[in-house]
Design a protein around this motif. Sequence first.
Motif, short mmCIF file in Angstrom:
data_model
loop_
_atom_site.label_atom_id
_atom_site.label_comp_id
_atom_site.label_asym_id
_atom_site.label_seq_id
_atom_site.Cartn_x
_atom_site.Cartn_y
_atom_site.Cartn_z
N LEU A 136 46.39 47.79 47.54
CA LEU A 136 45.64 46.90 46.64
C LEU A 136 45.68 47.43 45.21
O LEU A 136 45.84 46.68 44.25
CB LEU A 136 44.19 46.73 47.12
CG LEU A 136 44.01 45.91 48.41
CD1 LEU A 136 42.56 45.99 48.89
CD2 LEU A 136 44.42 44.45 48.20
N VAL A 141 44.64 45.76 41.65
CA VAL A 141 43.20 45.57 41.88
C VAL A 141 42.46 46.84 41.46
O VAL A 141 42.80 47.94 41.89
CB VAL A 141 42.90 45.27 43.37
CG1 VAL A 141 41.39 45.08 43.57
CG2 VAL A 141 43.67 44.04 43.83
N VAL A 147 38.45 40.29 45.50
CA VAL A 147 39.57 40.07 46.42
C VAL A 147 39.10 39.10 47.50
O VAL A 147 38.06 39.32 48.13
CB VAL A 147 39.97 41.41 47.08
CG1 VAL A 147 41.02 41.18 48.17
CG2 VAL A 147 40.49 42.40 46.04
N CYS A 164 38.77 47.32 50.33
CA CYS A 164 38.12 46.83 49.11
C CYS A 164 36.95 47.74 48.75
O CYS A 164 36.76 48.11 47.59
CB CYS A 164 37.62 45.40 49.30
SG CYS A 164 38.94 44.18 49.32
N HIS A 171 34.74 42.08 47.96
CA HIS A 171 35.54 41.09 48.68
C HIS A 171 34.75 39.83 48.88
O HIS A 171 33.52 39.82 48.82
CB HIS A 171 36.04 41.64 50.02
CG HIS A 171 34.98 42.13 50.98
ND1 HIS A 171 34.06 41.29 51.58
CD2 HIS A 171 34.72 43.38 51.46
CE1 HIS A 171 33.29 42.00 52.39
NE2 HIS A 171 33.65 43.29 52.33
N ALA A 192 38.80 35.21 41.97
CA ALA A 192 39.49 36.25 42.73
C ALA A 192 40.86 36.55 42.12
O ALA A 192 41.56 35.66 41.66
CB ALA A 192 39.65 35.80 44.18
N VAL A 194 43.21 38.68 43.83
CA VAL A 194 44.18 38.83 44.92
C VAL A 194 43.62 38.13 46.16
O VAL A 194 42.40 38.12 46.37
CB VAL A 194 44.44 40.34 45.20
CG1 VAL A 194 45.11 40.57 46.55
CG2 VAL A 194 45.29 40.94 44.08
#
Length: 660
Positions: A136, A141, A147, A164, A171, A192, A194
Amino acid sequence: MTDSIPAQSRAHEIAIESLLAEDRTFPPPAAFAAQANVQDPAIYERAAADLEGFWAEEAATLDWFKPWDRVLDWEPPFAKWFEGGQLNVSVNCLDRHVAAGKGERVAFYWEGEPGDRRVLTYADLLAEVCRCANALRELGVGRGDRVAIYMPMIPEMPIAMLACTRIGAPHTVVFGGFSAEALSDRLNDSAAKVVVTADGGFRRGKPSGLKVNVDAALATAPSVEKVLVARRTGQDVTMAEGRDVWWDDLVARQAATSEPERMESEDMLYLLYTSGTTAKPKGILHTTAGYLLGVATTHRYVFDVKPDDVYWCAADAGWVTGHSYIVYGPLANGTTGVLYEGTPDFPDPGRWWEIVARYGVTILYTAPTAIRAHMKWGPRHADAHDLSSLRLLGSVGEPINPEAWIWYHRHIGGERCPIVDTWWQTETGGIMIAPLPGLTTTKPGSATRPFPGVEADVVDERGEPVPPGEGGYLVLKKPWPAMLRGIYGDPERYASTYWSRYPGMYFPGDGARRDTDGDYWLMGRVDDVMNVSGHRLSTTEIESALVSDERVAEAAVVGRPDDLTGEAIFAFVIAKGDIETSEALGQELRQHVAARIGPIARPKTVMFTPDLPKTRSGKIMRRLLRDIAADRPLGDTTTLADAAVVDTIRDASRAGKDEE
Ligand code: 7RM
């Protein structure tokens, strides 16, 4: 019978009438009580006398990079817990167990719907989470970036969630069953960066596409830069150059260690969207320390978990129940869990019981909707398997009808397992009202007592406590660590939705009554209360009365506009597997309800239906049933688990009704 007392003659307006009496009681079995994690009832007084001290003591069981300065900062309706403290959720769920020499303990026994299996130890899970965290980060990120996770129930789902938390990226898990449109709404609201998804998932033996929905959703979700795709079904998917990457390519080549972020106690941990009935979905915001503490503590005390338990919460991880009681609570406690991808009746209704027997499950946590489905299929499926490993059962999601409770107790629990009926919400983060199984005498249909430190009450329209036995509105009067911190991007909506109806009190939107022992009986959502000739009736009790007829598997009642009585009770009834439905049976059931709880509660209409519209967590969508009963166009159906159901019911309803 409340029916004979005119509402006006009472001292005050009755908020919700309570009609159904249930007097069976089940004290904790002595052997269970003697080994329980909580054996001293003084825990309740201790927590009430010193709320902050109680939670501070529990918080000391977590691993902190830096201790907190202050337990609670409460400026209603905004709470901050453990400010100044720093910690990481994935470290608490994984690293510390591995460091304590428990790396070889099983974290998850995973079973896919087609029958494939994987076993992940704590050491395995830590390595996978680190790889995913590194991946990630490689996708850009960083701390604070949102996410979205849109996946089937495969190990990669909790892995992505924990990854995350390791890098401090909140998340937002979106149910795999939601449409591209519902996904797009959530991607936009959370902005978001990703999306983590899979090619597809299995549902009743067939692959169903997920990536294809992501592709459609991204057409209207410009914030998303990258998509990480796990391979599950092997179905064909389109991979957009420069945007989409395969999990197998990116995650597999990462290092198995990854530096955890030092998160502040009040940093955002995740968002989870709940559908408002009419307005746009609310992003319920949870933060790091209080949430982790709340779910770990309630999991340990309510489920009585021990190191050698095999614990199975048979929910979807996309529901808050999965977040709190599949992933964060159990892993924080170092528990061995079961993760199952599929539906309870695939390939046959014995599937769950086969899983219980295979892994020696000791604790099972599920929803009344699933229990009623098993009742409908009949006990022979459970009887065919060895369920003797079970020692505790749990229920969540809706009021559990006494009949379903007794069935669960007898056919699944072998009459030896305490049942914990747990009341809570996405917003509360963790369990709020439930038995402590070594202490509490349970009653079928009652969630019993507020958890230590939780101060609840039942009030009338004016916010005044109602007498025992009378229905009213459930409220919570003290802050708690796992409480929501807000609705993402909308502090005003947070204050007005939950804190404005009764100033200084949290209003969850549920009806309840308290009996003379102080036990709570949840009566359903107040939006579903029916008004029949001036009587305010809850759906729960009438549905329970219907289900108490042995021919009925499940029932949902709603109010339909009526010239004479304002609203009239319309009952949708699912009969048990082998029962022939008829107009005569409908009449008998109407009579049965009148006899059980009084003539005012007699449904005007009984309609037999093969199914009911439900959300993915199994809650009956009474709003849609009201539309069907009134023959109105249907409202928002985006969160419906199976869209075909409403058409079936609507066709049946138009074809003819078993009207009186
Ligand atoms: C955990 C969960 C929350 C709503 C809640 C209630 C209902 C949940 C029970 C229950 C009676 C229970 N989160 N509810 N548990 N009603 N007894 N044990 O379900 O956000 O999806 O729903 O569910 O109405 O307000 S949720």
